[in-house]
Design a protein around this motif. Structure first.
Motif, PDB file in Angstrom:
ATOM      1  N   GLY A 169       0.817  -1.335   0.022  1.00 60.63           N
ATOM      2  CA  GLY A 169       0.150  -0.062   0.088  1.00 60.63           C
ATOM      3  C   GLY A 169       0.784   1.298  -0.077  1.00 60.63           C
ATOM      4  O   GLY A 169       0.445   2.443  -0.121  1.00 60.63           O
ATOM      5  N   CYS A 170       2.145   1.145   0.141  1.00 61.60           N
ATOM      6  CA  CYS A 170       2.998   2.377   0.448  1.00 61.60           C
ATOM      7  C   CYS A 170       3.137   3.319  -0.890  1.00 61.60           C
ATOM      8  O   CYS A 170       3.843   2.930  -1.779  1.00 61.60           O
ATOM      9  N   SER A 171       2.886   4.491  -0.835  1.00 59.61           N
ATOM     10  CA  SER A 171       2.964   5.160  -1.998  1.00 59.61           C
ATOM     11  C   SER A 171       4.479   5.565  -2.102  1.00 59.61           C
ATOM     12  O   SER A 171       4.715   5.798  -3.280  1.00 59.61           O
ATOM     13  N   ARG A 190       6.693   3.133  -1.979  1.00 58.59           N
ATOM     14  CA  ARG A 190       7.169   1.908  -2.296  1.00 58.59           C
ATOM     15  C   ARG A 190       7.995   1.314  -1.263  1.00 58.59           C
ATOM     16  O   ARG A 190       9.184   0.961  -1.674  1.00 58.59           O
ATOM     17  N   MET A 191       7.607   1.315  -0.132  1.00 61.99           N
ATOM     18  CA  MET A 191       8.598   0.572   1.015  1.00 61.99           C
ATOM     19  C   MET A 191       7.955  -0.766   0.995  1.00 61.99           C
ATOM     20  O   MET A 191       8.940  -1.663   1.601  1.00 61.99           O
ATOM     21  N   ASP A 192       6.980  -1.116   0.488  1.00 61.54           N
ATOM     22  CA  ASP A 192       6.189  -2.407   0.682  1.00 61.54           C
ATOM     23  C   ASP A 192       5.916  -3.255  -0.665  1.00 61.54           C
ATOM     24  O   ASP A 192       4.984  -3.222  -0.980  1.00 61.54           O
ATOM     25  N   ASP A 221      -1.927  -3.582   5.887  1.00 63.73           N
ATOM     26  CA  ASP A 221      -2.041  -2.312   6.579  1.00 63.73           C
ATOM     27  C   ASP A 221      -0.668  -1.637   6.962  1.00 63.73           C
ATOM     28  O   ASP A 221       0.092  -2.533   7.456  1.00 63.73           O
ATOM     29  N   HIS A 222      -0.339  -0.575   6.236  1.00 61.81           N
ATOM     30  CA  HIS A 222       0.899  -0.192   6.597  1.00 61.81           C
ATOM     31  C   HIS A 222       1.097   1.483   7.262  1.00 61.81           C
ATOM     32  O   HIS A 222       0.148   2.042   6.947  1.00 61.81           O
ATOM     33  N   VAL A 223       1.900   1.485   8.267  1.00 64.76           N
ATOM     34  CA  VAL A 223       2.284   2.819   8.646  1.00 64.76           C
ATOM     35  C   VAL A 223       3.654   3.098   8.616  1.00 64.76           C
ATOM     36  O   VAL A 223       4.724   2.303   8.721  1.00 64.76           O
ATOM     37  N   MET A 224       3.962   4.445   7.890  1.00 59.85           N
ATOM     38  CA  MET A 224       5.099   4.896   7.969  1.00 59.85           C
ATOM     39  C   MET A 224       5.179   6.140   8.661  1.00 59.85           C
ATOM     40  O   MET A 224       4.234   7.015   8.582  1.00 59.85           O
ATOM     41  N   ASP A 225       6.487   6.290   9.413  1.00 59.42           N
ATOM     42  CA  ASP A 225       6.450   7.886  10.103  1.00 59.42           C
ATOM     43  C   ASP A 225       7.967   8.241  10.234  1.00 59.42           C
ATOM     44  O   ASP A 225       8.924   7.387   9.962  1.00 59.42           O
TER      45      ASP A 225
END
Ligand SMILES: [Cu+2]
Length: 687
Positions: free
Chosen positions: A107-109, A111-113, A287-291
């Protein structure tokens, strides 16, 4: 003879071994004592890898690193894990990734995933790669090839339990563990697999610490009902999560949550004509979270003065029905239909302390649907000659659900010119191939394939177009590729050569630092998707030679060259020429080996151009890495292996790896460097 041709065809089509693997009731086959450094192709265009085998360089425990031992693959490094796999210079959606036939989309915009970030190789039994657009049976045809992670899928012929456990420990706090348990009777069987992997920040060859630590875990469970020899019905579930530091950007991955549910059924030997019917349905929710604060020390910057979070999620659901027919003994026909849909949502906060993202509602921004039908035939026209052909057509729908478009971190937002646009496309794909045995153990093949690829989320939503702030009108990419090769197995010699040439119309190039006018005569730098025409060509050469009963020599060469014909420039993000040489000394219970990996310089670059994962940042020099390994199997159930990767502590980076970012407390490097000297120990135990 007809029977054996049929057997060969069935096994080729179903991907099953010609001889069924022995089960635990028979004398166990000892665990192989070799450390895998180079995987040789034994069938035209197909490479098979054992995800449980020890490999060198020791792969991070994800679905991308484990492919590195297959010639033609490279990985775009971003940190310690979750790199993007690349085959023949093609990354992202150009390389299909299937987990037991299921699509998993990240889901990462940013492209982490990639799909491989959600794959834990030790939980699977087999990795199969089809190079090139040379099969239509695995969903929309990916132009570079398709990678399948699979588990064995057969009735038990005994009652009991068996399992596999593995532990890896190494420098930089590396610790991996995995347990794969199965048990049951011939009627019911269950399987449970769990993995856990962690590593601290590693150091490059010059002792510089790379912001790269990670922690990952997964659980997989399945239950299967096998009322008779020909019926297999299974339900599966998986849950996994992780956290990963990134050295190439201002944020880290704090959550990589995947929840999976699947059901599949297979019935074989239905009649003399109907050999098999397969049904499958699945759901993968990511479900992905980046911060910029939970995995690294928060440091306010111009771009992000506050604690910032983005929380995308994507649900991918799909299904497949397929039938294998044998109208005559020498002909196998696979027909079927598949469907996949996915929905992407996002919520974010540019000031987590003031407006926590958890309190916001998720907003849908794009939806995709694809339905395809396919037919693929394999025909043995003589004892020496096999013909393969297939065709499929896919109906695509994509809906742009964004009211506004974010113009970079500082650019604010603009109204979306393609808001609520629903676009559709009907895209064909097909291939033909002939394989001919010119002598015993010597096979030539020649194939031609064509596929049209619908643009993915990153190409339609994450990028702008040159003319507008929305890239949602980017045209599909059309690839026509010739694949040819030669396989030879004679005496002590094992040789494989595969060559390809590809013409790509409307190749979707992702270009950053693209100047666009802003108000008051100012310009801003945008990342755009552009359709260009491109050509690539190259191939892989593999050689294995037994110098004696104990000494073996392996070599491989992989090369790709790409042209951007529209701009008259090299095609960006092409890995340089890679050579691997290996020597292995083996006895029945132990082995020792040396791997020398040599990469040429890459001076054919196109600055700021590339794909959804990364863009060229400059030329790179070549490098050499020498590694040593040893393996020992004191009993048929236990294998111990060890290695020193990058023995001479060379400082180097892969050409296609991401640029190093400024991370507080860490030195900044041009590219994200590879690890320096790394010692590891691995124990595998079967019971
Ligand atoms: Cu992310």
């Amino acid at each position: 003879m007809k029977f054996s041709l049929t057997r060969i065809l069935i096994s080729l089509l179903l991907g099953a071994p010609l001889v069924r693997a022995t089960d635990s009731t028979e004398a166990p086959v000892p665990l192989p004592v070799m450390v895998v450094t180079t995987q040789h192709s034994r069938d035209p265009l197909i490479a098979v890898a054992d995800p449980k085998a020890p490999a060198q360089p020791a792969p991070a425990h994800d679905g991308a690193d484990v492919l590195k031992s297959i010639p033609g693959f490279s990985v775009i490094r971003k940190g310690g894990t979750d790199g993007d796999p690349v085959l023949r210079g093609m990354a992202g959606s150009r390389l299909g990734i299937l987990v037991e036939g299921e699509g998993v989309l990240g889901g990462c915009s940013m492209r982490m995933d990639p799909p491989t970030a959600y794959i834990f190789p030790a939980a699977y039994d087999r990795i199969t790669v089809v190079k090139g657009p040379q099969s239509v049976r695995y969903g929309p045809v990916s132009p570079a090839g398709t990678v399948r992670f699979e588990r064995d899928f057969a009735r038990r012929d005994d009652t009991g339990t068996n399992g596999f456990a593995t532990l890896t420990a190494g420098d930089f706090g590396r610790f991996d563990s995995a347990l794969d348990l199965r048990g049951g009777t011939s009627l019911l069987q269950g399987r449970f697999a769990a993995t856990y992997a962690t590593m601290d920040d590693y150091e490059d060859g010059s002792g510089r610490t790379v912001h790269s630590h990670y922690e990952r875990w997964s659980t997989n469970a399945s239950a299967a009902w096998t009322p008779d020899d020909t019926t297999f019905i299974e339900i599966t579930g998986a849950r996994s999560d992780g956290e990963a530091a990134y050295a190439d950007r201002m944020m880290d991955g704090a959550l990589f949550d995947r929840t999976n549910l699947g059901i599949r059924a297979r019935r074989t030997a239905i009649s003399s004509v109907v050999q098999a019917v397969e049904l499958q349905a699945y759901l993968n929710a990511v479900d992905h979270v980046m911060d910029n604060y939970s995995v690294r020390r928060f440091t306010p910057s111009m771009m992000m003065p506050n604690k910032s979070v983005s929380n995308p999620d994507r649900s991918t659901f799909g299904g497949r029905i397929a039938m294998t027919l044998a109208p005559v003994a020498a002909l196998r026909l696979d027909i079927g239909a598949d469907h996949q849909g996915n929905r992407h949502r996002v919520r974010s906060s540019m000031n987590q302390d003031a407006m926590p993202y958890e309190a916001k509602s998720r907003v849908a921004d794009a939806e995709f649907r694809q339905t395809g039908v396919f037919a693929e035939a394999a025909y043995a026209s003589s004892e020496q000659t096999r013909l393969f052909a297939g065709a499929r057509v896919d109906r695509w729908t994509a809906t742009d659900q964004r009211a506004t478009v974010m113009l970079g971190m500082m650019g604010g937002t603009a109204a979306n010119p393609t808001a609520n646009l629903k676009r559709t496309a009907t895209l064909p794909a097909g291939f033909g191939r002939v394989e001919h045995d010119i002598a015993k153990g010597s096979t030539l093949y020649l194939g031609l394939g064509h596929t049209q690829r619908f643009p993915d989320y990153w190409e339609l939503v994450s990028a702008e177009s040159t003319a507008s702030v929305s890239g949602f009108n980017t045209a599909p990419e059309k690839t026509t590729q010739v694949d040819a090769g030669w396989l030879l197995r004679r005496g002590a010699l094992e040789l494989s050569a595969s060559l390809f040439a590809s013409r790509i119309d409307d190749y979707i190039l992702i270009q950053n630092s693209y100047a666009k006018p802003m108000m008051m005569m100012m310009t801003r730098m945008a990342t755009v998707a552009r359709n260009i025409d491109a050509t690539t060509r190259g191939g892989e050469l593999g050689l294995g030679y037994k110098l004696s009963d104990t000494l073996r020599f392996d070599a491989s060469v992989a090369h790709v060259r790409g042209e951007n014909d529209t701009d008259g420039r090299p095609l960006a993000q092409m890995p340089p020429l890679e050579c691997r040489l290996g020597f292995t000394y083996s006895q029945p219970t132990w082995s020792a080996g040396l791997l020398w990996r040599s990469l040429a310089a890459q001076d054919r670059v196109a600055l700021n151009q590339g794909n959804i994962v990364g863009q060229d940042i400059g030329t790179s020099s070549g490098f050499d890495v020498v590694s040593l390994n040893a393996s020992w199997a004191p009993t048929s159930a236990l294998r111990l292996s060890a290695g020193v990767d990058n023995l001479i502590d060379a400082t180097y980076a892969e050409h296609i790896s991401r640029a190093g970012a400024m991370v507080a407390g860490y030195p900044q490097t041009t590219h994200v460097n590879e690890p320096g000297r790394f010692m590891w120990l691995k124990a595998d135990f079967r019971f």
